[in-house]
Design an enzyme around this catalytic site. Structure first.
Site, mmCIF file in Angstrom:
data_model
loop_
_atom_site.group_PDB
_atom_site.id
_atom_site.type_symbol
_atom_site.label_atom_id
_atom_site.label_comp_id
_atom_site.label_asym_id
_atom_site.label_seq_id
_atom_site.Cartn_x
_atom_site.Cartn_y
_atom_site.Cartn_z
ATOM 1 N N HIS A 1 -9.099 1.618 -0.344
ATOM 2 C CA HIS A 1 -8.266 2.463 0.515
ATOM 3 C C HIS A 1 -9.125 3.549 1.160
ATOM 4 O O HIS A 1 -10.081 4.010 0.550
ATOM 5 C CB HIS A 1 -7.157 3.097 -0.355
ATOM 6 N N ASP B 1 2.691 1.893 3.892
ATOM 7 C CA ASP B 1 1.955 3.157 3.767
ATOM 8 C C ASP B 1 2.954 4.301 3.523
ATOM 9 O O ASP B 1 2.805 5.401 4.037
ATOM 10 C CB ASP B 1 1.061 3.456 4.976
ATOM 11 N N GLU C 1 0.868 -1.199 0.000
ATOM 12 C CA GLU C 1 0.000 0.000 0.000
ATOM 13 C C GLU C 1 0.892 1.232 0.000
ATOM 14 O O GLU C 1 1.056 1.901 1.010
ATOM 15 C CB GLU C 1 -0.934 0.009 1.222
HETATM 16 MN MN MN Z 1 -2.396 4.528 2.569
#
Ligand code: MN
Length: 372
Positions: A211, A334, A40
């Site tokens: 998301h 992330d 991600e």
């Molecule tokens: Mn994210």
């Protein structure tokens, strides 16, 4: 001490020292050598940043994402601030990002456009921006084919063009799945007008990464204070609500092979799963909800995968393994919002077998996203 004995002792202690050193180093190297695919990982393009700033200035009430993220990151952030770093790192693919990956032992990033992606724009503009953004992503992957793979964006509210772009993204650009940044103009993917998009994802056999973004306008009011609209609380409430709507509306009875990926340890769904099952059964019995073929927890195991993005809690990892199954858990950082090194250290240090660690770090990602 005679010289033979001195030689012997020197040699022995050298052997012992080497042996101790090499055990520690081997253990270290064993962990470091586990392949790591981060699933991600965010990027932006200059064209999208300009378009987001346009809408932020002309229609600042359009979305809670504007005060939560767009303006703080892209509208002249204070030099040296985290937001300034996010802006720089989102726009970079080829230099600082690769250095960060090398420093943390990250073999590959699965890239996806940062929030709110193209979904904040009106349909025609959103579709046009999806094409140029996916082209930008495919070009970056072509420059570094062993280091990056990518998820395609599309405009769910322009379903005919969306399906065309989804097919092009997989069949022509070689992208591995799709990113949907939660609601689209306050609508969720259970809405019947998005049916062609779900059908296409299922037919192409590629997951949709659902998301977060800031809560939709219908539920944004209590999130406007204390910076609650973003990652501290609002993102999870928005994305978790989206996933529950998809389950309870029967989406997965209509598209039994559709796969949804949730970040942030499943956006709180694993915690809620017992009560979702309990109340779904009761609501179906008393006629307040259309009966589903399966319990919510069965859909969760069959149709969802979960990533560890931005969430380094051993207790929650244990719960997610029990609820989602180890085969459905993937590692994520992330980037650039969280630290690559900390995310890697979390899984390196987690109470997992070597086999489980390999699944989380790369094998599940390879399978779910067809990376090999
Ligand atoms: Mn994210």
């Amino acid at each position: 001490m005679d010289s033979d004995r001195r030689k012997f002792l020197t040699a022995t202690s050298a052997v012992l020292a080497v042996s101790t050193w090499s055990d520690a180093t081997r253990a270290q190297a064993g962990k470091a050598s586990v392949r790591k695919i981060a699933t991600e990982e965010a990027f932006a393009t200059p064209e999208l940043v300009a378009a987001w700033l346009d809408i932020a200035r002309s229609d600042p009430a359009a979305s809670l994402d504007i005060p939560t993220g767009i303006l703080s990151i892209f509208d002249n952030p204070r030099p040296g601030s985290n937001q300034d770093r996010f802006r720089r790192q989102l726009l970079d693919i080829d230099t600082e990002r690769l250095r960060d990956m090398d420093g943390a032992g990250v073999d590959m990033q699965l890239l996806s456009v940062t929030i709110p992606g193209v979904q904040i724009f009106e349909p025609a503009r959103a579709s046009a921006l999806a094409i140029t953004t996916n082209d930008h992503l495919a070009a970056a992957i072509a420059r570094h084919p062993t280091r990056f793979a990518g998820l395609a964006c599309f405009a769910p509210h322009d379903p005919v063009q969306a399906v065309r772009e989804m097919e092009r993204a997989v069949n022509v650009l070689g992208l591995k799945g799709f990113i949907v940044n939660s609601h689209t103009h306050d609508l969720y993917l259970d809405d019947p007008r998005f049916a062609p998009v779900l059908e296409a994802a299922e037919a192409l056999d590629r997951p949709i990464y659902l998301h977060p973004r800031a809560p939709s306008n219908g539920m944004a009011a209590p999130f406007r204070d204390y910076s609650m609209g973003g990652s501290i609380w609002g993102f999870g409430v928005e994305a978790g609500t989206h996933a529950v709507r998809m389950i309870l509306s029967g989406v997965f009875d209509r598209y039994p092979r559709l796969r949804i990926v949730l970040g942030h340890m499943g956006e709180a769904l694993p915690f809620w799963m017992w009560r979702l099952d309990h109340m779904a059964a009761r609501r179906a019995k008393d006629g307040r909800m259309k009966p589903l073929s399966l319990a919510p927890s069965d859909y969760f195991r069959r149709n969802f995968a979960v990533t560890t993005s931005g969430f380094e809690s051993p207790e929650v990892l244990d719960l997610v393994i029990k609820v989602a199954g180890i085969e459905n858990i993937m590692w994520a950082i992330d980037y650039p919002y969280e630290s690559s090194r900390d995310a890697a250290a979390f899984i390196d240090g987690a109470d997992l077998t070597g086999e489980q660690r390999a699944r989380v770090f790369y094998r599940n990602a390879e399978r779910h996203f067809h990376l090999i």
